[in-house]
Design an enzyme around this catalytic site. Sequence first.
Site, PDB file in Angstrom:
ATOM      1  CE  LYS A   1    -159.213   0.825 -20.015  1.00  0.00           C
ATOM      2  NZ  LYS A   1    -157.811   1.177 -19.928  1.00  0.00           N
TER       3      LYS A   1
ATOM      4  CD  GLN B   1    -155.010   1.471 -22.432  1.00  0.00           C
ATOM      5  OE1 GLN B   1    -156.105   1.850 -22.057  1.00  0.00           O
ATOM      6  NE2 GLN B   1    -154.434   0.378 -21.946  1.00  0.00           N
TER       7      GLN B   1
ATOM      8  CG  ASP C   1    -156.327   4.190 -14.916  1.00  0.00           C
ATOM      9  OD1 ASP C   1    -157.199   3.308 -14.756  1.00  0.00           O
ATOM     10  OD2 ASP C   1    -155.670   4.321 -15.967  1.00  0.00           O
TER      11      ASP C   1
END
Length: 287
Positions: A54, A98, A121
């Site tokens: 990422k 994460q 997200d």
Amino acid sequence: MSNAMIINGKEIGQEIRQSVAEQVSKLKNQGVTPGLAVILVGDNPASQTYVRNKQKSCEAIGIYSELIKLPKEVSEDELLAQIRFLNNSESIHGILVQLPLPEHINEDKVIATISPEKDVDGFSPVSVGKMMLGQETYLPCTPFGVMKLLEYAKVDIAGKHAVIVGRSHIVGKPMGQLLLQKDATVTYTHSKTPDLPSITKQADIIVAAVGRPNFITKEHVKPGAVVIDVGINRDENNKLIGDVDFAEVEQVASHITPVPGGVGPMTITMLLYNTVQSARKTLLQDK
Ligand code: NDP
């Protein structure tokens, strides 16, 4: 013999990243550098790899990326405080935690603490609710990426029967919602669904998000169906394989995504996209 058109997520992802990179340079000219903060708790090797990818992808298109590494013993309060700090940081437009998190930390609480304005997200309850209502919000990156693949491959969705295999919060459930919003007739299936092939055989579009190698075979697929493989699994030689038996299914499907190079590259692409949209919004607010 191969019949299916292969939907190339690598190429489509590149094309989208290029246009996102152009937006980044425009924003920079206006004094805004899009910023993404990634919080990594503990030292799970898979998570470390995802986070590194990422960050690299951010850097490649000029997005500022900040990695906040916290030890696996970090308390929930400390993690929440870190998120609140980032919620208020002007240089950060997207926040990503994460997953998975260590067991002593309540994942739901952590995700709900991310400001919906920075939830790139699309996992927070506010984002999920807005998505369900068809309101403007950040869409979860993997299903959003699948929608882009279908769009670029010019697959008709309206009136089609889409069968989703898997009902996780991050893939299956939102996937069905996004297809429903585009006027598909949607059927959800899961581990308690009896006689799965009888249902998937009726599908014009199958999305497999199961996490089981080569699970969807020719027996599950109606000739001419579009088959999207979200699965990422490793075989005995550590090679990446999907949930769909590609060699078999490509002989009956009209379109198919490969693994790797299908849905995978789209997830990060849409994360970059969402982050840049968030940065653009701050500019609009300043006016
Ligand atoms: P989960 O493990 O959270 O969910 C799997 C789903 O599959 C569950 O809903 C489960 O049903 C269902 N399932 C399990 N066995 C069967 C069965 N025999 N028949 C029908 N359904 C079944 O996984 P995720 O949704 O997080 O991920 C799915 C796959 O996609 C994984 O391989 C993952 O690595 C990959 N992935 C890929 C991404 C990408 O960027 N390409 C991003 C995210 C995930 P039940 O609910 O009843 O348990």
